[in-house]
Design a protein around this motif. Structure first.
Motif, PDB file in Angstrom:
ATOM      1  N   SER A   4       0.886  -1.163  -0.072  1.00 20.70           N
ATOM      2  CA  SER A   4       0.033  -0.096   0.047  1.00 20.70           C
ATOM      3  C   SER A   4       1.099   1.185  -0.024  1.00 20.70           C
ATOM      4  O   SER A   4       2.089   1.195   0.547  1.00 20.70           O
ATOM      5  CB  SER A   4      -0.975  -0.195   1.103  1.00 20.70           C
ATOM      6  OG  SER A   4      -0.066   0.068   2.355  1.00 20.70           O
ATOM      7  N   THR A   5       0.242   2.357  -0.484  1.00 19.94           N
ATOM      8  CA  THR A   5       1.265   3.565  -0.757  1.00 19.94           C
ATOM      9  C   THR A   5       0.227   4.648   0.104  1.00 19.94           C
ATOM     10  O   THR A   5      -0.880   4.794  -0.396  1.00 19.94           O
ATOM     11  CB  THR A   5       1.612   3.930  -2.083  1.00 19.94           C
ATOM     12  OG1 THR A   5       2.152   2.820  -2.593  1.00 19.94           O
ATOM     13  CG2 THR A   5       2.078   5.049  -2.150  1.00 19.94           C
ATOM     14  N   PRO A   6       0.660   5.563   0.888  1.00 13.16           N
ATOM     15  CA  PRO A   6      -0.014   6.748   1.426  1.00 13.16           C
ATOM     16  C   PRO A   6      -0.539   7.546   0.110  1.00 13.16           C
ATOM     17  O   PRO A   6       0.044   7.817  -0.764  1.00 13.16           O
ATOM     18  CB  PRO A   6       0.927   7.430   2.074  1.00 13.16           C
ATOM     19  CG  PRO A   6       2.095   6.568   2.411  1.00 13.16           C
ATOM     20  CD  PRO A   6       2.202   5.581   1.319  1.00 13.16           C
ATOM     21  N   LEU A   7      -1.648   8.140   0.493  1.00 16.62           N
ATOM     22  CA  LEU A   7      -2.396   8.915  -0.558  1.00 16.62           C
ATOM     23  C   LEU A   7      -1.467  10.087  -0.773  1.00 16.62           C
ATOM     24  O   LEU A   7      -0.939  10.729   0.169  1.00 16.62           O
ATOM     25  CB  LEU A   7      -3.726   9.454  -0.174  1.00 16.62           C
ATOM     26  CG  LEU A   7      -4.570  10.033  -1.094  1.00 16.62           C
ATOM     27  CD1 LEU A   7      -4.826   9.231  -2.174  1.00 16.62           C
ATOM     28  CD2 LEU A   7      -5.800  10.696  -0.728  1.00 16.62           C
ATOM     29  N   GLY A   8      -1.097  10.559  -2.191  1.00 20.31           N
ATOM     30  CA  GLY A   8      -0.241  11.617  -2.368  1.00 20.31           C
ATOM     31  C   GLY A   8       1.035  11.133  -2.611  1.00 20.31           C
ATOM     32  O   GLY A   8       1.851  11.887  -3.159  1.00 20.31           O
ATOM     33  N   ALA A   9       1.592   9.957  -2.310  1.00 14.69           N
ATOM     34  CA  ALA A   9       2.830   9.673  -2.551  1.00 14.69           C
ATOM     35  C   ALA A   9       3.012   8.761  -4.001  1.00 14.69           C
ATOM     36  O   ALA A   9       1.843   8.358  -4.430  1.00 14.69           O
ATOM     37  CB  ALA A   9       3.445   8.481  -1.319  1.00 14.69           C
ATOM     38  N   GLY A  10       4.200   8.970  -4.596  1.00 14.03           N
ATOM     39  CA  GLY A  10       4.272   8.384  -5.896  1.00 14.03           C
ATOM     40  C   GLY A  10       3.948   7.163  -5.784  1.00 14.03           C
ATOM     41  O   GLY A  10       4.401   6.182  -5.068  1.00 14.03           O
ATOM     42  N   ARG A  66       4.445   3.223  -8.038  1.00 15.38           N
ATOM     43  CA  ARG A  66       5.281   2.732  -8.982  1.00 15.38           C
ATOM     44  C   ARG A  66       4.667   1.561  -9.638  1.00 15.38           C
ATOM     45  O   ARG A  66       4.094   0.675  -8.987  1.00 15.38           O
ATOM     46  CB  ARG A  66       6.268   2.269  -8.159  1.00 15.38           C
ATOM     47  CG  ARG A  66       7.172   2.925  -7.331  1.00 15.38           C
ATOM     48  CD  ARG A  66       8.248   2.299  -6.717  1.00 15.38           C
ATOM     49  NE  ARG A  66       9.273   1.699  -7.265  1.00 15.38           N
ATOM     50  CZ  ARG A  66      10.290   2.308  -7.835  1.00 15.38           C
ATOM     51  NH1 ARG A  66      10.403   3.476  -7.826  1.00 15.38           N
ATOM     52  NH2 ARG A  66      11.187   1.558  -8.563  1.00 15.38           N
ATOM     53  N   ILE A  67       4.245   1.834 -10.875  1.00 13.70           N
ATOM     54  CA  ILE A  67       3.184   1.002 -11.721  1.00 13.70           C
ATOM     55  C   ILE A  67       3.938   0.330 -12.862  1.00 13.70           C
ATOM     56  O   ILE A  67       4.723   0.949 -13.796  1.00 13.70           O
ATOM     57  CB  ILE A  67       2.072   1.810 -12.145  1.00 13.70           C
ATOM     58  CG1 ILE A  67       1.294   2.482 -11.240  1.00 13.70           C
ATOM     59  CG2 ILE A  67       1.436   1.303 -13.186  1.00 13.70           C
ATOM     60  CD1 ILE A  67       0.396   3.677 -11.327  1.00 13.70           C
ATOM     61  N   ILE A  68       3.633  -0.678 -12.926  1.00 17.06           N
ATOM     62  CA  ILE A  68       4.121  -1.570 -14.213  1.00 17.06           C
ATOM     63  C   ILE A  68       3.151  -1.733 -15.147  1.00 17.06           C
ATOM     64  O   ILE A  68       2.016  -1.979 -14.822  1.00 17.06           O
ATOM     65  CB  ILE A  68       4.763  -3.054 -13.965  1.00 17.06           C
ATOM     66  CG1 ILE A  68       6.197  -2.751 -13.279  1.00 17.06           C
ATOM     67  CG2 ILE A  68       4.688  -3.930 -15.034  1.00 17.06           C
ATOM     68  CD1 ILE A  68       6.869  -4.182 -12.641  1.00 17.06           C
ATOM     69  N   ILE A  69       3.234  -1.572 -16.391  1.00 16.54           N
ATOM     70  CA  ILE A  69       2.140  -1.805 -17.440  1.00 16.54           C
ATOM     71  C   ILE A  69       2.781  -2.747 -18.486  1.00 16.54           C
ATOM     72  O   ILE A  69       3.877  -2.666 -18.877  1.00 16.54           O
ATOM     73  CB  ILE A  69       2.002  -0.394 -18.141  1.00 16.54           C
ATOM     74  CG1 ILE A  69       1.227   0.523 -17.318  1.00 16.54           C
ATOM     75  CG2 ILE A  69       0.974  -0.767 -19.551  1.00 16.54           C
ATOM     76  CD1 ILE A  69       1.253   1.885 -17.880  1.00 16.54           C
ATOM     77  N   ALA A  70       2.159  -4.035 -18.531  1.00 12.72           N
ATOM     78  CA  ALA A  70       2.522  -5.007 -19.023  1.00 12.72           C
ATOM     79  C   ALA A  70       1.716  -5.492 -20.510  1.00 12.72           C
ATOM     80  O   ALA A  70       0.330  -5.291 -20.179  1.00 12.72           O
ATOM     81  CB  ALA A  70       2.549  -6.360 -18.327  1.00 12.72           C
ATOM     82  N   GLY A  71       2.372  -5.719 -21.402  1.00 12.17           N
ATOM     83  CA  GLY A  71       1.647  -6.404 -22.689  1.00 12.17           C
ATOM     84  C   GLY A  71       2.153  -5.576 -23.811  1.00 12.17           C
ATOM     85  O   GLY A  71       3.334  -4.888 -23.870  1.00 12.17           O
ATOM     86  N   THR A  89       3.826  -0.966  -7.068  1.00 13.63           N
ATOM     87  CA  THR A  89       2.622  -0.773  -6.477  1.00 13.63           C
ATOM     88  C   THR A  89       1.471  -1.295  -6.830  1.00 13.63           C
ATOM     89  O   THR A  89       0.394  -1.859  -6.211  1.00 13.63           O
ATOM     90  CB  THR A  89       2.057   0.919  -6.122  1.00 13.63           C
ATOM     91  OG1 THR A  89       3.294   1.513  -5.844  1.00 13.63           O
ATOM     92  CG2 THR A  89       1.040   1.154  -5.187  1.00 13.63           C
ATOM     93  N   ALA A  90       1.320  -1.340  -8.279  1.00 17.10           N
ATOM     94  CA  ALA A  90       0.298  -2.162  -9.087  1.00 17.10           C
ATOM     95  C   ALA A  90       0.796  -2.581 -10.379  1.00 17.10           C
ATOM     96  O   ALA A  90       1.936  -1.973 -10.777  1.00 17.10           O
ATOM     97  CB  ALA A  90      -0.779  -0.854  -9.251  1.00 17.10           C
ATOM     98  N   VAL A  91       0.079  -3.407 -10.845  1.00 19.60           N
ATOM     99  CA  VAL A  91       0.624  -3.837 -12.212  1.00 19.60           C
ATOM    100  C   VAL A  91      -0.815  -3.784 -13.002  1.00 19.60           C
ATOM    101  O   VAL A  91      -1.799  -4.186 -12.783  1.00 19.60           O
ATOM    102  CB  VAL A  91       1.073  -5.332 -12.298  1.00 19.60           C
ATOM    103  CG1 VAL A  91       1.326  -5.958 -13.538  1.00 19.60           C
ATOM    104  CG2 VAL A  91       2.222  -5.263 -11.344  1.00 19.60           C
ATOM    105  N   ILE A  92      -0.661  -3.137 -14.439  1.00 18.83           N
ATOM    106  CA  ILE A  92      -1.689  -3.260 -15.307  1.00 18.83           C
ATOM    107  C   ILE A  92      -1.238  -4.061 -16.302  1.00 18.83           C
ATOM    108  O   ILE A  92      -0.404  -4.190 -17.030  1.00 18.83           O
ATOM    109  CB  ILE A  92      -1.782  -1.877 -15.615  1.00 18.83           C
ATOM    110  CG1 ILE A  92      -2.179  -0.825 -14.498  1.00 18.83           C
ATOM    111  CG2 ILE A  92      -3.152  -1.706 -16.692  1.00 18.83           C
ATOM    112  CD1 ILE A  92      -1.883   0.621 -15.030  1.00 18.83           C
TER     113      ILE A  92
END
Length: 379
Positions: free
Chosen positions: A13-19, A21-26, A113-116
């Motif tokens: 989890s990441t505090p609201l407002g913090a950056g 880190r997102i992976i976009i795959a495909g 933080t998340a993966v799309i």
């Protein structure tokens, strides 16, 4: 929820407002890559300090297009299943195994933080590993008929963004968000006039114009039908913008030599110009082609690629045909039926108006913003 799962959730989890880190795959095709870039751009608009990393397949289109858009990308040693030649799949298992090791290293280093996942075979190992580690995952399914990999991944996904209604047969209904498909900003917000676009292609402004597109590699059946009837366009007072794709481009360009009513190239770099110039469009029925034509609001004749997985291109086209928002010509009938359909439509202003009104009504121009907001509010 178990203590282990609770701790995993907290660790990602990441505090609201913090950056974030997102992976976009495909990737693999423009129909996956351009929406992925549109989503990345929308995330950066809403969260400028977000750190975005793309993951794709080595040697594929995304390895060129993503860096051009200003984003870093990691390539996996992976390939898709070859349906036309089973013998070519012998080397597939080692590549898949290797790709999972590569993905684990990427995730360990990047700590997303998340993966799309946006589709294409490189998205599967990335989302699979992320889900095994409790990292929130999001899927964008662009087609009207979901792919098997996405259906499998959808069971553990946080949210699933879909282009159309009726996707509950493929995914858990409570996870589905109908957003439409993200469209390149240059197309979604185009202000190019038809006169400007025709001038760009060196064509006349008082002649009805047909745009032919078959994807980056080209559509042989469509191209051959156009080539076989190339003289008919001039005879019927039509001009042609013909994107042939890379395959056999030189052959088709040679056929058009000396024909003032034909502009031909293997690729149209400024697709907003192509759509703006057209009165009628002939296209395959990939999800992004359909979406862009809804946004462009063009009377369209779809020739679905018959060997697409689960015949999803026919499903995409029929979703419009059933709403009187498009016409369909079967690939097997294309040589004769396509030119006849073009001529009938070009001579029927009322049919053009009906198709234009109905296809325009299906347009969603801010899908990228909706998806970005949904993701950022969920992590």
């Amino acid at each position: 929820m178990s203590v282990l799962n609770e701790n995993i959730k907290k660790s990602h989890s990441t505090p609201l407002g913090a950056g974030r880190r997102i992976i976009i795959a495909g990737g693999g095709t423009g129909g996956h890559i351009f929406p992925a870039i549109a989503i990345a751009n929308a995330i950066k608009q809403l969260q400028p300090d977000a750190d975005i990393l793309f993951v794709g397949a080595k040697g594929k289109m995304e390895m060129e297009k993503v860096p051009q858009a200003g984003y870093p990308i990691k390539g996996l040693t992976i390939a898709g299943f070859n349906r036309s030649s089973l013998i070519k799949n012998i080397g597939l298992p080692p590549k898949i195994i290797k790709s999972f090791f590569q993905v684990r290293a990427i995730i360990k280093q990047f700590k997303p933080t998340a993966v799309i996942g946006v589709g294409g075979y490189s998205s599967f190992p990335v989302l699979r590993v992320a889900q095994s580690k409790g990292i929130p995952t999001f899927i964008h399914e662009s087609n009207s008929f979901a792919g098997k990999a996405n259906m499998l991944l959808g069971k553990k996904a946080t949210k699933i963004f879909v282009a159309t209604d009726g996707m509950g047969q493929f995914f858990p209904a409570e996870k589905i968000v109908v957003t439409g498909n993200p469209v390149r900003a240059s197309i979604a917000h185009s202000k190019v006039t038809q006169a400007e676009a025709l001038s760009f292609f060196g064509l006349q402004s008082n002649i009805k114009t047909v745009l032919v597109v078959g994807g980056s590699l080209g559509a042989k059946s469509i191209n051959d039908a156009i080539a076989n009837h190339i003289e008919t366009f001039a005879e019927q007072g039509l001009q042609l913008i013909w994107q042939t794709g890379k395959t056999n481009a030189a052959h088709y360009k040679a056929i058009a030599i000396g024909k003032a009513n034909v502009w031909v190239s293997d690729f149209i770099t400024q697709m907003d110009m192509g759509y703006a110039a057209a009165d009628i469009v002939i296209s395959r029925a990939g999800a992004m082609a359909v979406t862009e034509l809804c946004v462009a609001g063009k009377p369209s004749i779809f020739v679905p690629y018959p060997f697409a997985s689960e015949d999803h291109q026919t499903a995409n086209a029929m979703a419009l045909v059933n709403k009187k928002a498009g016409l369909l010509v079967k690939d097997s009938d294309v040589n004769e039926a396509l030119i006849n359909t073009v001529l009938e439509l070009s001579n029927n202003e009322l049919s053009q108006q009906v198709l234009q009104q109905n296809i325009s009504a299906l347009a969603i121009k801010n899908a990228d913003e909706i998806i970005a907001q949904q993701i950022l509010s969920s992590i």
